[in-house]
Design a protein around this motif. Sequence first.
Motif, short mmCIF file in Angstrom:
data_model
loop_
_atom_site.label_atom_id
_atom_site.label_comp_id
_atom_site.label_asym_id
_atom_site.label_seq_id
_atom_site.Cartn_x
_atom_site.Cartn_y
_atom_site.Cartn_z
N ASP A 20 -2.00 -3.31 -1.83
CA ASP A 20 -2.83 -3.87 -2.90
C ASP A 20 -3.49 -2.78 -3.72
O ASP A 20 -3.88 -2.99 -4.85
CB ASP A 20 -3.93 -4.76 -2.32
CG ASP A 20 -3.36 -5.98 -1.63
OD1 ASP A 20 -2.38 -6.55 -2.15
OD2 ASP A 20 -3.88 -6.36 -0.58
N LEU A 57 3.51 4.37 -9.86
CA LEU A 57 3.05 2.99 -9.71
C LEU A 57 3.40 2.16 -10.94
O LEU A 57 3.77 0.99 -10.82
CB LEU A 57 1.54 2.95 -9.46
CG LEU A 57 1.10 3.46 -8.09
CD1 LEU A 57 -0.42 3.58 -8.04
CD2 LEU A 57 1.61 2.56 -6.98
N ALA A 58 3.30 2.76 -12.12
CA ALA A 58 3.61 2.03 -13.35
C ALA A 58 5.10 1.74 -13.47
O ALA A 58 5.49 0.73 -14.05
CB ALA A 58 3.13 2.83 -14.56
N ARG A 118 7.24 1.09 -11.03
CA ARG A 118 7.81 0.18 -10.02
C ARG A 118 7.78 -1.26 -10.51
O ARG A 118 6.99 -1.62 -11.38
CB ARG A 118 7.06 0.31 -8.69
CG ARG A 118 5.60 -0.04 -8.77
CD ARG A 118 4.89 0.09 -7.45
NE ARG A 118 5.25 -0.95 -6.51
CZ ARG A 118 4.82 -2.21 -6.58
NH1 ARG A 118 4.02 -2.58 -7.55
NH2 ARG A 118 5.18 -3.09 -5.69
N GLU A 119 8.67 -2.06 -9.96
CA GLU A 119 8.71 -3.48 -10.28
C GLU A 119 7.76 -4.24 -9.37
O GLU A 119 7.40 -3.76 -8.30
CB GLU A 119 10.13 -4.02 -10.10
CG GLU A 119 11.10 -3.48 -11.13
CD GLU A 119 12.47 -4.11 -11.00
OE1 GLU A 119 12.57 -5.20 -10.43
OE2 GLU A 119 13.42 -3.49 -11.48
N ALA A 157 4.21 -6.71 -8.58
CA ALA A 157 2.79 -6.83 -8.92
C ALA A 157 2.17 -5.47 -9.17
O ALA A 157 2.61 -4.46 -8.62
CB ALA A 157 2.05 -7.53 -7.78
N LEU A 158 1.15 -5.46 -10.02
CA LEU A 158 0.43 -4.22 -10.30
C LEU A 158 -0.36 -3.79 -9.08
O LEU A 158 -0.92 -4.61 -8.36
CB LEU A 158 -0.54 -4.44 -11.47
CG LEU A 158 0.10 -4.77 -12.81
CD1 LEU A 158 -1.00 -5.04 -13.84
CD2 LEU A 158 1.00 -3.65 -13.28
N ILE A 159 -0.37 -2.49 -8.84
CA ILE A 159 -1.13 -1.92 -7.74
C ILE A 159 -2.13 -0.94 -8.34
O ILE A 159 -1.76 -0.06 -9.12
CB ILE A 159 -0.21 -1.18 -6.75
CG1 ILE A 159 0.74 -2.16 -6.09
CG2 ILE A 159 -1.03 -0.45 -5.69
CD1 ILE A 159 1.73 -1.51 -5.15
N GLY A 160 -3.38 -1.09 -7.97
CA GLY A 160 -4.42 -0.21 -8.49
C GLY A 160 -4.35 1.18 -7.88
O GLY A 160 -3.87 1.36 -6.76
#
Length: 75
Positions: free
Chosen positions: A5, A23-24, A26-27, A29-32
């Motif tokens: 997460d 992180l940007a 990757r496919e 959900a967004l991960i902070g």
Amino acid sequence: MKGFDLVALWSDAEDARSAARALAAREGALIGLVTGRADMAERCRMERHICVDTTAAGGNAQLMAADATVDEAAA
């Protein structure tokens, strides 16, 4: 990367930029990404919850304890 997460990174600015790009790219959900916080160690804790399901005992937790006593006596 699956099952995350948030990513907390203790490193320099170049590593932070690389992590942000990865992180940007990757496919899914967004991960902070959290970096550079003085209180980060305080924020990185694992919390576990234990839940005892007493439904099978009709909601009576004493019946669950009685089963444990019987099981221990049989062992």
